[in-house]
Design an enzyme around this catalytic site. Structure first.
Site, mmCIF file in Angstrom:
data_model
loop_
_atom_site.group_PDB
_atom_site.id
_atom_site.type_symbol
_atom_site.label_atom_id
_atom_site.label_comp_id
_atom_site.label_asym_id
_atom_site.label_seq_id
_atom_site.Cartn_x
_atom_site.Cartn_y
_atom_site.Cartn_z
ATOM 1 C CE LYS A 1 84.531 167.527 -16.604
ATOM 2 N NZ LYS A 1 83.696 168.659 -16.164
ATOM 3 C CB ALA B 1 75.936 165.006 -18.257
ATOM 4 N N GLY C 1 82.481 162.464 -23.581
ATOM 5 C CA GLY C 1 83.189 162.338 -24.860
ATOM 6 C C GLY C 1 84.686 162.437 -24.684
ATOM 7 C CG ASP D 1 87.048 168.695 -19.748
ATOM 8 O OD1 ASP D 1 87.615 169.648 -19.184
ATOM 9 O OD2 ASP D 1 85.812 168.596 -19.840
#
Length: 293
Positions: free
Chosen positions: A12, A99, A104, A138
């Site tokens: 994303k 990043a 993950g 997330d």
């Protein structure tokens, strides 16, 4: 016969990230637009004759025990559904680690939805979201993917139609730079103001309409104020990638990955010429819709 399935796990980007005040639970209140892109990990789920959950990965830097979020996703799914654990999970990593691209979290989402298919279990969207929220902020978005506005910790979601045609996305990851999300938020000082709120409200329409000129004026990522100060290479990447004036360039999440949105692949490739010689990894991708549930 034991079954095996392969599930794709898209990264994303945050098209705008407004970080507000810290909440009583220690997290910050957020407002962001999430978008999935075609940069993906591949997750293989295999029913095993051996009891337990085992995780392997082609990247030796990825933990394979209980510290791995994909492991924890499998454990919570099996516990919720009453299935005895006998499972092998293999992760092929393409999304850079640490990043700001939710590498993950998307693996965890892929495991949750993939296991429902593997074991042919009916799981409602609300049940998926409940498990996902337990794993991380997330993960709920990545259960479904596409384009959504996230608030709260990022788990309160409102989904939207994406631009009619995919937008070209360049992702640039500086070598040997990793950013702790926890560190980034701990060092962020909120600065709420009316101008920021007005700008944020314009991001969605500009993105949906592919209005790059407007998007360039209004988009922002509050966490850049922390990460760019410590890692000047990220600022340099942003400046070089934006030098042609064709793209909308922003750091994703807490970084250090930088992305650029371009109207065409040709414009993206032209902009990338400025990065030659820099110690970076580059990914040429596009926006994508990934409805898992």
């Amino acid at each position: 016969m034991k079954k095996t399935i392969i599930v794709q796990a898209p990264a994303k980007i945050n098209i705008g990230l407004w970080v507000k005040n810290k909440r009583p639970d220690g997290f910050h209140e957020l407002d962001t637009f999430f978008q999935t892109i075609s940069l993906m990990d591949s997750i293989t789920l295999h029913e095993s004759f051996e009891e337990g959950i085992r995780v392997t990965c082609d990247n030796r830097n990825v933990p394979t025990g209980e510290d791995n979020i994909a492991f924890r996703a499998a454990r919570i799914f099996l516990q919720k559904t009453g299935i005895e654990p006998a499972l092998d999970i293999h992760i092929e990593k393409r999304i850079p680690m640490a990043a700001g691209l939710a590498g993950g979290s998307t693996d965890a989402a892929a495991v949750l939805t993939g296991l429902a298919r593997l074991y042919e279990r009916t799981v409602t969207p609300n049940e998926f979201m409940e498990m996902a929220a337990f794993l991380g902020s997330d993960v709920p978005f990545l259960i479904r993917g596409g384009l959504a506005r996230g608030s709260g910790r990022g788990e309160k979601l409102e989904f939207y139609e994406q631009p009619k045609n995919p937008i070209t996305v360049v992702v640039v990851m500086p070598n040997d730079v990793s950013v702790s999300t926890k560190w980034c938020y701990e060092n962020y000082t909120p600065s709420n103001n009316e101008l920021k709120e007005r700008s944020f409200e314009m991001i969605l329409e500009a993105f949906q309409n592919r209005d790059f000129a407007c998007l360039k004026r209004v988009v922002f990522n509050d966490l850049e104020s922390v990460t760019l100060q410590r890692y000047p290479i990220i600022q340099k990447i942003k400046e070089l990638l934006a030098a042609t004036g064709d793209g909308v360039v922003l750091m994703s999440g807490s970084g250090p990955a930088v992305f650029g949105l371009f109207d065409t692949k040709q414009k993206a490739l032209f902009a990338l010429n400025a990065l030659k010689g820099l110690p970076v990894d580059v990914y040429l991708e596009h926006t994508c819709k990934k409805n898992r549930v």
